[in-house]
Scaffold this motif. Structure first.
Motif, PDB file in Angstrom:
ATOM      1  N   ARG A  44       0.855  -1.189   0.000  1.00 36.26           N
ATOM      2  CA  ARG A  44       0.000   0.000   0.000  1.00 36.26           C
ATOM      3  C   ARG A  44       0.891   1.239   0.000  1.00 36.26           C
ATOM      4  O   ARG A  44       1.689   1.455   0.918  1.00 36.26           O
ATOM      5  N   LEU A  45       0.752   2.059  -1.032  1.00 37.23           N
ATOM      6  CA  LEU A  45       1.556   3.277  -1.164  1.00 37.23           C
ATOM      7  C   LEU A  45       0.751   4.455  -0.636  1.00 37.23           C
ATOM      8  O   LEU A  45      -0.013   5.092  -1.355  1.00 37.23           O
ATOM      9  N   GLU A  46       0.935   4.734   0.629  1.00 38.93           N
ATOM     10  CA  GLU A  46       0.157   5.802   1.275  1.00 38.93           C
ATOM     11  C   GLU A  46       0.589   7.191   0.830  1.00 38.93           C
ATOM     12  O   GLU A  46      -0.230   8.093   0.657  1.00 38.93           O
ATOM     13  N   ASP A  47       1.902   7.400   0.672  1.00 43.97           N
ATOM     14  CA  ASP A  47       2.442   8.751   0.451  1.00 43.97           C
ATOM     15  C   ASP A  47       2.654   9.093  -1.011  1.00 43.97           C
ATOM     16  O   ASP A  47       3.112  10.183  -1.328  1.00 43.97           O
ATOM     17  N   ILE A  48       2.353   8.159  -1.907  1.00 41.21           N
ATOM     18  CA  ILE A  48       2.562   8.420  -3.331  1.00 41.21           C
ATOM     19  C   ILE A  48       1.206   8.446  -4.018  1.00 41.21           C
ATOM     20  O   ILE A  48       0.570   7.417  -4.202  1.00 41.21           O
ATOM     21  N   LYS A  49       0.762   9.636  -4.399  1.00 42.16           N
ATOM     22  CA  LYS A  49      -0.552   9.786  -5.017  1.00 42.16           C
ATOM     23  C   LYS A  49      -0.456   9.924  -6.534  1.00 42.16           C
ATOM     24  O   LYS A  49      -1.321   9.465  -7.270  1.00 42.16           O
ATOM     25  N   ASP A  50       0.613  10.589  -7.003  1.00 41.84           N
ATOM     26  CA  ASP A  50       0.771  10.817  -8.433  1.00 41.84           C
ATOM     27  C   ASP A  50       1.079   9.503  -9.147  1.00 41.84           C
ATOM     28  O   ASP A  50       1.950   8.730  -8.720  1.00 41.84           O
ATOM     29  N   GLU A  51       0.383   9.244 -10.245  1.00 47.54           N
ATOM     30  CA  GLU A  51       0.529   7.970 -10.953  1.00 47.54           C
ATOM     31  C   GLU A  51       1.935   7.795 -11.521  1.00 47.54           C
ATOM     32  O   GLU A  51       2.497   6.697 -11.485  1.00 47.54           O
ATOM     33  N   HIS A  52       2.512   8.882 -12.023  1.00 43.19           N
ATOM     34  CA  HIS A  52       3.879   8.815 -12.558  1.00 43.19           C
ATOM     35  C   HIS A  52       4.872   8.459 -11.454  1.00 43.19           C
ATOM     36  O   HIS A  52       5.729   7.576 -11.633  1.00 43.19           O
ATOM     37  N   ASP A  53       4.751   9.130 -10.310  1.00 47.42           N
ATOM     38  CA  ASP A  53       5.649   8.844  -9.187  1.00 47.42           C
ATOM     39  C   ASP A  53       5.482   7.401  -8.703  1.00 47.42           C
ATOM     40  O   ASP A  53       6.459   6.744  -8.330  1.00 47.42           O
ATOM     41  N   LYS A  54       4.249   6.943  -8.727  1.00 46.67           N
ATOM     42  CA  LYS A  54       3.970   5.566  -8.325  1.00 46.67           C
ATOM     43  C   LYS A  54       4.668   4.586  -9.258  1.00 46.67           C
ATOM     44  O   LYS A  54       5.324   3.633  -8.806  1.00 46.67           O
ATOM     45  N   ASN A  55       4.575   4.833 -10.554  1.00 48.94           N
ATOM     46  CA  ASN A  55       5.191   3.939 -11.536  1.00 48.94           C
ATOM     47  C   ASN A  55       6.711   3.944 -11.411  1.00 48.94           C
ATOM     48  O   ASN A  55       7.353   2.892 -11.529  1.00 48.94           O
ATOM     49  N   VAL A  56       7.286   5.116 -11.179  1.00 51.64           N
ATOM     50  CA  VAL A  56       8.739   5.219 -11.013  1.00 51.64           C
ATOM     51  C   VAL A  56       9.184   4.455  -9.782  1.00 51.64           C
ATOM     52  O   VAL A  56      10.183   3.719  -9.808  1.00 51.64           O
ATOM     53  N   PHE A  57       8.454   4.622  -8.699  1.00 53.45           N
ATOM     54  CA  PHE A  57       8.794   3.929  -7.456  1.00 53.45           C
ATOM     55  C   PHE A  57       8.724   2.415  -7.642  1.00 53.45           C
ATOM     56  O   PHE A  57       9.635   1.680  -7.231  1.00 53.45           O
ATOM     57  N   VAL A  58       7.668   1.932  -8.258  1.00 53.46           N
ATOM     58  CA  VAL A  58       7.481   0.492  -8.434  1.00 53.46           C
ATOM     59  C   VAL A  58       8.551  -0.079  -9.355  1.00 53.46           C
ATOM     60  O   VAL A  58       9.102  -1.159  -9.091  1.00 53.46           O
ATOM     61  N   GLU A  59       8.880   0.629 -10.411  1.00 56.65           N
ATOM     62  CA  GLU A  59       9.923   0.155 -11.329  1.00 56.65           C
ATOM     63  C   GLU A  59      11.267   0.064 -10.622  1.00 56.65           C
ATOM     64  O   GLU A  59      12.001  -0.909 -10.768  1.00 56.65           O
ATOM     65  N   ASN A  60      11.574   1.085  -9.823  1.00 53.58           N
ATOM     66  CA  ASN A  60      12.821   1.071  -9.055  1.00 53.58           C
ATOM     67  C   ASN A  60      12.845  -0.084  -8.066  1.00 53.58           C
ATOM     68  O   ASN A  60      13.857  -0.779  -7.899  1.00 53.58           O
ATOM     69  N   LEU A  61      11.718  -0.300  -7.422  1.00 51.65           N
ATOM     70  CA  LEU A  61      11.613  -1.384  -6.445  1.00 51.65           C
ATOM     71  C   LEU A  61      11.847  -2.727  -7.108  1.00 51.65           C
ATOM     72  O   LEU A  61      12.620  -3.561  -6.594  1.00 51.65           O
ATOM     73  N   MET A  62      11.222  -2.962  -8.242  1.00 49.03           N
ATOM     74  CA  MET A  62      11.373  -4.251  -8.906  1.00 49.03           C
ATOM     75  C   MET A  62      12.792  -4.473  -9.414  1.00 49.03           C
ATOM     76  O   MET A  62      13.313  -5.585  -9.370  1.00 49.03           O
ATOM     77  N   ASN A  63      13.426  -3.392  -9.863  1.00 48.76           N
ATOM     78  CA  ASN A  63      14.789  -3.508 -10.392  1.00 48.76           C
ATOM     79  C   ASN A  63      15.809  -3.735  -9.288  1.00 48.76           C
ATOM     80  O   ASN A  63      16.945  -4.183  -9.558  1.00 48.76           O
ATOM     81  N   ASN A  64      15.439  -3.417  -8.056  1.00 54.36           N
ATOM     82  CA  ASN A  64      16.405  -3.523  -6.939  1.00 54.36           C
ATOM     83  C   ASN A  64      15.879  -4.410  -5.817  1.00 54.36           C
ATOM     84  O   ASN A  64      16.228  -4.230  -4.656  1.00 54.36           O
ATOM     85  N   PHE A  65      15.070  -5.368  -6.181  1.00 48.63           N
ATOM     86  CA  PHE A  65      14.440  -6.257  -5.216  1.00 48.63           C
ATOM     87  C   PHE A  65      15.425  -7.366  -4.851  1.00 48.63           C
ATOM     88  O   PHE A  65      15.306  -8.508  -5.283  1.00 48.63           O
ATOM     89  N   LYS A  66      16.435  -6.993  -4.043  1.00 48.15           N
ATOM     90  CA  LYS A  66      17.458  -7.978  -3.655  1.00 48.15           C
ATOM     91  C   LYS A  66      18.239  -7.455  -2.480  1.00 48.15           C
ATOM     92  O   LYS A  66      18.122  -6.301  -2.099  1.00 48.15           O
TER      93      LYS A  66
END
Length: 208
Positions: free
Chosen positions: A186-208
């Motif tokens: 649950r992304l409480e502090d990220i409302k903007d869709e672009h920011d959400k997508n950037v955050f998720v992409e970064n998370l998936m690329n560094n999930f280790k």
């Protein structure tokens, strides 16, 4: 208890946590629209099965998976220790057909080359009732929680209140040949869709 395969209203975060904590995973379902898309996608896979499609998507080799699960890590104890022990053994993707959660919930899948022995004596496929729940492998569950905490909480500062995870037992699995976890954030502090997508992409690329 309803056994419909789709639902018409988003599942709230409180409901998500209640269902997961009680292992009532049969209550986590897709919307009718997403269910239709999912079935159309499966029907479109002409010439290959779902396993082959996922392997291609992950760029994994079936021979390697068979070697890991049949030769290198034969027992459930060996698999329990090895799962998620190295980033080469798993991969993270978005769920292309997520369950019907609220818009600020991200639905990730963590695919494992090693079969995840999450349940003991999972014979749910033999039972008509979808709420027949198998016994959980406590050591495997603890290992997953430590693994996720090390990434989501320690690295990305996502509190435990804002994420949860589950693994479907056999009766509920649509893809059984490649083990995977469902991770909900649950992304409480990220409302903007672009920011959400950037955050998720970064998370998936560094999930280790």
């Amino acid at each position: 208890m309803t056994t419909d395969k789709s639902i018409t209203h988003p599942i709230t975060w409180k409901q998500v946590n209640d269902y997961v904590s009680k292992n009532e995973l049969y209550n986590l379902r897709r919307s009718p629209e997403q269910t239709l898309k999912y079935h159309k996608h499966r029907d479109s896979l002409k010439g290959i099965n779902v396993t082959e499609f996922i392997l291609q998507k992950l760029h994994w080799n079936l021979d390697e998976l068979e070697n890991l699960n049949s030769i290198k890590f034969k027992t459930d104890d060996e698999k329990t220790k090895a799962c998620f022990s190295n980033s080469s053994l798993y991969q993270v993707t978005l769920n292309d057909f997520p369950y019907f959660f609220e818009p600020n919930v991200v639905h990730l899948l963590v695919w494992s080359k090693i079969r995840i022995p999450m349940y003991k004596n999972d014979e749910t496929e033999k039972h008509e009732e979808v709420d027949h729940i198998p016994e959980v492998n406590g050591t495997m569950k603890n290992n997953v929680e430590t693994f996720l905490e090390g990434i989501l909480t320690d690295k990305y500062h996502i509190s435990k209140d804002n994420y949860c995870w589950f693994m479907n037992y056999t009766k509920l699995q649509s893809i059984r040949s490649i083990s995977h976890l469902h991770v909900l954030i649950r992304l409480e502090d990220i409302k903007d869709e672009h920011d959400k997508n950037v955050f998720v992409e970064n998370l998936m690329n560094n999930f280790k």
